[in-house]
Design a protein around this motif. Structure first.
Motif, PDB file in Angstrom:
ATOM      1  N   ASP A  64       0.802  -1.233   0.000  1.00 59.06           N
ATOM      2  CA  ASP A  64       0.000   0.000   0.000  1.00 59.06           C
ATOM      3  C   ASP A  64       0.835   1.284   0.000  1.00 59.06           C
ATOM      4  N   ASP A  66       2.189   3.957  -1.979  1.00 60.97           N
ATOM      5  CA  ASP A  66       1.830   4.387  -3.326  1.00 60.97           C
ATOM      6  C   ASP A  66       2.393   5.773  -3.600  1.00 60.97           C
ATOM      7  N   GLU A  70       2.801   8.392 -11.052  1.00 59.07           N
ATOM      8  CA  GLU A  70       3.701   7.399 -11.629  1.00 59.07           C
ATOM      9  C   GLU A  70       4.921   8.100 -12.227  1.00 59.07           C
ATOM     10  N   ARG A  78       9.524  -0.397  -7.501  1.00 61.43           N
ATOM     11  CA  ARG A  78       8.250   0.303  -7.667  1.00 61.43           C
ATOM     12  C   ARG A  78       7.482  -0.325  -8.818  1.00 61.43           C
ATOM     13  N   ARG A  81       1.233   0.961 -11.689  1.00 61.26           N
ATOM     14  CA  ARG A  81      -0.134   0.493 -11.476  1.00 61.26           C
ATOM     15  C   ARG A  81      -0.967   0.535 -12.752  1.00 61.26           C
ATOM     16  N   HIS A 266      -3.964   9.706   2.713  1.00 60.35           N
ATOM     17  CA  HIS A 266      -3.777   8.254   2.636  1.00 60.35           C
ATOM     18  C   HIS A 266      -3.814   7.648   4.035  1.00 60.35           C
ATOM     19  N   SER A 281      -8.325   5.789  -5.026  1.00 60.65           N
ATOM     20  CA  SER A 281      -7.261   5.656  -4.031  1.00 60.65           C
ATOM     21  C   SER A 281      -6.380   6.897  -3.993  1.00 60.65           C
ATOM     22  N   GLU A 282      -6.287   7.636  -5.110  1.00 55.90           N
ATOM     23  CA  GLU A 282      -5.540   8.885  -5.148  1.00 55.90           C
ATOM     24  C   GLU A 282      -6.454  10.105  -5.123  1.00 55.90           C
ATOM     25  N   HIS A 323      -3.900   7.116 -11.660  1.00 60.73           N
ATOM     26  CA  HIS A 323      -4.152   7.949 -10.485  1.00 60.73           C
ATOM     27  C   HIS A 323      -5.242   8.984 -10.713  1.00 60.73           C
TER      28      HIS A 323
END
Length: 381
Positions: A64, A66, A70, A78, A81, A266, A281-282, A323
């Motif tokens: 997790d 992150d 990117e 890394r 995703r 986060h 998630s972002e 993202h």
């Protein structure tokens, strides 16, 4: 005799010239240009050491953890995703575009070296560095007061256990310390290799010019948040390269607060075991960060700074179903700000669990399923 003397003179002169040449070329090894083949060997060997290090970490070490976006640098350890192709008609945000431009100027060897040392320095920041020692944020420490003030305010703003959330600077210059690199390699590399690997990391840092002794912005051009069960525990990592680049792009007024607010978002998700597998998630932390900067008990920023924050959110948007696009991330941040400015009681702080729930209800509106416009209308209705 005259002829012999002349020959001897010429021989001595030649010997003197050779001696002078030998002296002139006898430059100390540290100052001599490195043999390209040696540099290539060093970078390849360092890549293997760093790969072995990551392979030797516990299974939960990077769970997790992150990045803010990117990176264009293929950093060891890394995982990208991105799982789908580019989004048609999308233009990546200005920060990501700038980072891609910098990365495109690298040779394959330089890119390989950056990937290795970036992965190594990130691991040091995540698992070895601690906020129990004096912290310096920014290449010249210029962001330290803002960073420490922001994390203190965030700890009191959100209703999650926060005393153990560390804020640590991610600095490429840490790679110049052999002792710090020994601690880092010791996390997962075979003990017999640790000393050699640490020395090699520092050697590569200075023999590959593009690394700038750890000051190339690409090396630390990101920010991360890590949960309790990851290696090093709860922490927010703020890269010097990110702060420098955000300043260059004109967002310095809001850089530290917006990025730390996002990364702390986060921690809000981690506290409620909320781990979405999509762009929320972002985008969720964008929203929570927007709520914080606009809230009367947060940063209480005015409309201009709120707008600048949403443009910073947009600058880190991508077009890879990863993202969130620039428009989506901007909308998420703006939504969070509107939750703060539209409250009946400006001093009330919405519970973090409620904020997560409210954003997850809003998310389908911000990122509707492709090819189904009716979904948006239904969601709004």
């Amino acid at each position: 005799m005259r002829t012999g003397t002349g020959q001897l003179g010429r021989a001595l002169a030649a010997a003197g010239a050779l001696a002078a040449l030998a002296v002139a070329t006898a430059v100390p090894a540290a100052a001599a240009p490195a043999d390209p083949s040696t540099v290539e060997q060093d970078v390849a060997k360092l890549n293997q050491y760093v790969t072995d290090l990551y392979n030797g970490l516990p299974p939960t070490a990077l769970r997790d953890v992150d990045p803010l976006f990117e990176s264009p640098i293929p950093q060891i350890g890394r995982q990208n995703r991105t799982t789908k192709g580019p989004i048609p008609g999308c233009t990546e945000g200005s920060l990501l575009t700038y980072a891609n431009k910098l990365a495109a100027q690298l040779t394959p060897l330089e890119s390989q070296a950056l990937g290795a040392v970036s992965g190594l320095s990130q691991l040091y920041t995540q698992a070895v560095a601690t906020d129990k020692t004096p912290q310096v944020f920014g290449t010249d420490g210029q962001y330290t007061p803002r960073a420490t003030a922001t994390i203190d305010k965030l700890r009191g703003f959100w209703d999650i256990e926060s005393w153990d959330v560390q804020l640590v600077p991610w600095k490429g210059t840490d790679l110049g310390s052999v002792e710090k690199m020994k601690q880092t390699f010791g996390l997962g590399l075979a003990p017999a290799q640790v000393a050699d690997a640490a020395a090699l990391a520092t050697k590569v840092l200075y023999e590959v010019p593009v690394l700038q002794g750890g000051r190339n912005p690409l090396l630390t051009l990101n920010a991360f948040s890590a949960p309790a069960d990851s290696l090093g525990g709860k922490r927010v990592m703020l890269g010097d390269g990110l702060l420098d680049t955000v300043n260059l792009l004109g967002y310095d007024d809001v850089s530290v607060e917006a990025v730390v607010g996002h990364e702390y978002g986060h921690q809000v998700d981690f506290a409620h075991d909320n781990h979405p597998l999509n762009e929320s998630s972002e985008m969720g932390p964008d929203a929570y960060g927007g709520y914080f900067v606009a809230h009367a008990k947060g940063d209480a920023w005015d409309a201009r700074l709120q707008q600048e924050t949403t443009y910073l959110d947009a600058s880190i948007g991508d077009c890879q179903h990863s993202h969130g696009t620039p428009d989506q991330r901007k909308a998420a941040g703006a939504w969070g700000e509107q939750q703060a400015t539209g409250q009946d009681n400006p001093n009330e702080i919405v519970p973090s669990a409620t904020m997560i729930k409210n954003f997850q209800e809003e998310y389908p509106i911000l990122v509707p399923p492709a090819g189904d416009p009716s979904t948006v209308a239904a969601a709004r209705g």
